[in-house]
Structures are given as C-alpha cells and as structure tokens.
Design a protein around this motif. Structure first.
Motif, mmCIF file in Angstrom:
data_model
loop_
_atom_site.group_PDB
_atom_site.id
_atom_site.type_symbol
_atom_site.label_atom_id
_atom_site.label_comp_id
_atom_site.label_asym_id
_atom_site.label_seq_id
_atom_site.Cartn_x
_atom_site.Cartn_y
_atom_site.Cartn_z
ATOM 1 N N UNK A 1 0.824 -1.211 0.000
ATOM 2 C CA UNK A 1 0.000 0.000 0.000
ATOM 3 C C UNK A 1 0.859 1.263 0.000
ATOM 4 N N UNK A 2 1.892 1.272 0.838
ATOM 5 C CA UNK A 2 2.694 2.485 1.019
ATOM 6 C C UNK A 2 3.534 2.845 -0.199
ATOM 7 N N UNK A 3 3.835 1.897 -1.061
ATOM 8 C CA UNK A 3 4.628 2.217 -2.256
ATOM 9 C C UNK A 3 3.754 2.650 -3.432
ATOM 10 N N UNK A 4 2.447 2.518 -3.295
ATOM 11 C CA UNK A 4 1.553 2.915 -4.378
ATOM 12 C C UNK A 4 1.493 4.435 -4.505
ATOM 13 N N UNK A 5 1.259 4.888 -5.733
ATOM 14 C CA UNK A 5 1.079 6.316 -5.967
ATOM 15 C C UNK A 5 -0.294 6.726 -5.450
ATOM 16 N N UNK A 6 -0.403 7.951 -4.987
ATOM 17 C CA UNK A 6 -1.661 8.457 -4.464
ATOM 18 C C UNK A 6 -2.703 8.636 -5.557
ATOM 19 N N UNK A 7 -3.955 8.706 -5.133
ATOM 20 C CA UNK A 7 -5.038 8.942 -6.082
ATOM 21 C C UNK A 7 -4.936 10.364 -6.611
ATOM 22 N N UNK A 8 -5.111 10.528 -7.912
ATOM 23 C CA UNK A 8 -5.075 11.886 -8.462
ATOM 24 C C UNK A 8 -6.288 12.688 -8.011
ATOM 25 N N UNK A 9 -6.114 13.992 -7.946
ATOM 26 C CA UNK A 9 -7.219 14.868 -7.574
ATOM 27 C C UNK A 9 -7.605 14.726 -6.119
ATOM 28 N N UNK A 10 -8.787 15.206 -5.822
ATOM 29 C CA UNK A 10 -9.300 15.154 -4.455
ATOM 30 C C UNK A 10 -10.034 13.843 -4.242
ATOM 31 N N UNK A 11 -9.800 13.212 -3.109
ATOM 32 C CA UNK A 11 -10.586 12.039 -2.737
ATOM 33 C C UNK A 11 -11.333 12.359 -1.444
ATOM 34 N N UNK A 12 -11.967 11.369 -0.848
ATOM 35 C CA UNK A 12 -12.790 11.632 0.342
ATOM 36 C C UNK A 12 -11.977 12.104 1.541
ATOM 37 N N UNK A 13 -10.641 12.001 1.465
ATOM 38 C CA UNK A 13 -9.785 12.395 2.578
ATOM 39 C C UNK A 13 -9.129 13.756 2.372
ATOM 40 N N UNK A 14 -9.338 14.362 1.208
ATOM 41 C CA UNK A 14 -8.805 15.698 0.975
ATOM 42 C C UNK A 14 -8.131 15.827 -0.378
ATOM 43 N N UNK A 15 -7.520 16.997 -0.608
ATOM 44 C CA UNK A 15 -6.853 17.239 -1.886
ATOM 45 C C UNK A 15 -5.553 16.448 -2.003
ATOM 46 N N UNK A 16 -5.141 16.207 -3.221
ATOM 47 C CA UNK A 16 -3.904 15.487 -3.489
ATOM 48 C C UNK A 16 -2.718 16.342 -3.063
ATOM 49 N N UNK A 17 -1.862 15.836 -2.143
ATOM 50 C CA UNK A 17 -0.719 16.643 -1.691
ATOM 51 C C UNK A 17 0.297 16.914 -2.794
ATOM 52 N N UNK A 18 0.316 16.093 -3.865
ATOM 53 C CA UNK A 18 1.233 16.353 -4.974
ATOM 54 C C UNK A 18 0.825 17.598 -5.752
ATOM 55 N N UNK A 19 -0.433 17.960 -5.647
ATOM 56 C CA UNK A 19 -0.925 19.136 -6.343
ATOM 57 C C UNK A 19 -0.763 20.389 -5.502
ATOM 58 N N UNK A 20 -0.110 20.243 -4.370
ATOM 59 C CA UNK A 20 0.223 21.364 -3.513
ATOM 60 C C UNK A 20 1.723 21.585 -3.632
ATOM 61 N N UNK A 21 2.180 22.765 -3.331
ATOM 62 C CA UNK A 21 3.625 22.988 -3.290
ATOM 63 C C UNK A 21 4.011 23.539 -1.932
ATOM 64 N N UNK A 22 5.264 23.606 -1.662
ATOM 65 C CA UNK A 22 5.798 24.181 -0.425
ATOM 66 C C UNK A 22 5.174 23.537 0.808
ATOM 67 N N UNK A 23 5.026 22.212 0.783
ATOM 68 C CA UNK A 23 4.527 21.427 1.912
ATOM 69 C C UNK A 23 3.263 22.020 2.532
ATOM 70 N N UNK A 24 2.204 22.063 1.779
ATOM 71 C CA UNK A 24 0.925 22.422 2.355
ATOM 72 C C UNK A 24 0.267 23.645 1.766
ATOM 73 N N UNK A 25 0.963 24.425 0.964
ATOM 74 C CA UNK A 25 0.362 25.596 0.376
ATOM 75 C C UNK A 25 -0.133 25.256 -1.023
ATOM 76 N N UNK A 26 -1.416 25.476 -1.244
ATOM 77 C CA UNK A 26 -2.015 25.140 -2.536
ATOM 78 C C UNK A 26 -1.455 26.026 -3.638
ATOM 79 N N UNK A 27 -1.287 25.428 -4.807
ATOM 80 C CA UNK A 27 -0.879 26.211 -5.966
ATOM 81 C C UNK A 27 -2.083 26.953 -6.510
ATOM 82 N N UNK A 28 -1.849 28.089 -7.098
ATOM 83 C CA UNK A 28 -2.944 28.900 -7.621
ATOM 84 C C UNK A 28 -3.012 28.778 -9.108
#
Length: 129
Positions: A102-129
């Motif tokens: 499970x831990x080596x799998x890539x995350x789900x793209x986009x937002x899932x029921x647990x929140x937005x995809x962290x790869x689509x954020x930059x600077x560790x937690x700040x959303x890109x505009x």
C-alpha cells in the motif's frame, strides 16, 4: 529532514493525505535515528540494550509511535484507503507485506474523500494557484 519535521508537526493529525515522499523520508530518518540510538545504547550499556531495545531507543520508540501511526494513516488516505488498514501491522509478516504494498503505491489523483492530493500542492501544504 524537512519531511521528518513536517510529519512531527502533524504528530496527531489523522485526517488528510500524505504523499509517498513524506512517508518514506519520515521512515528513513526514523530508521537512521533508531540505528544510531541502538548503537549508543550498546556502547553505553543502557538497561535493556542486551535484549535489543535499550533505554534511549525505547524512549524514542514511544515518543515516535503516535506520529508514525498518524503519517501511516495519512499515507493510506492518499491511496483512498481508510486508516483502519494500519491494524494490519499487528499481523507479523503478512500485515507488513500488505502495508508495504500500500505504502509504495502512488496516491489517487485529484481530491478524494480524505482531501486534496498533496502532490498538487507545493511548499509542503500551500495550494498552488
């Protein structure tokens, strides 16, 4: 080291998602610290060091238990799984292998029921505009 500190800052946050990079850097730094403390326990002959977990390693393991579970739960959220899957860690070998998968799998793209995809954020937690 930033990912390790980032995960520690969220030590009791079980909501949201953690990308692979956050989880594996946290895991790697924990492993290094554990090995160094084990070596120090052995050199200092701290209580329990002969049995495998000395005083320093034991205290560190207890201190890091909650952040480790929290980052694992958030990692599971990133692939769309509930955090209850962390209970597999209680199964000796099979649980470890399943969680590793499970831990080596890539995350789900986009937002899932647990929140937005962290790869689509930059600077560790700040959303890109």
């Amino acid at each position: 080291m930033n990912w390790y500190l980032y995960a520690l800052k969220k030590y009791a946050v079980f909501s949201g998602r953690a990308q692979r990079q956050e989880y594996w850097y946290f895991f790697l730094i924990n492993l290094v610290i554990t090995l160094v403390l084990g070596f120090a326990d052995h050199l200092l002959s701290t209580p329990g060091s002969e049995e495998g977990t000395g005083l320093l390693g034991g205290v560190y393991s207890l201190a890091i238990l909650l952040p480790s579970v929290a980052v694992g739960v958030r990692r599971l959220h990133d692939i769309g799984r509930t955090g209850w899957w962390m209970l597999l860690s209680l199964l000796p070998v099979l649980g470890f292998l399943i969680l590793l998968y499970f831990f080596v799998q890539d995350g789900q793209p986009g937002t899932n029921e647990y929140g937005p995809n962290p790869k689509e954020e930059n600077d560790m937690g700040h959303m890109t505009v």
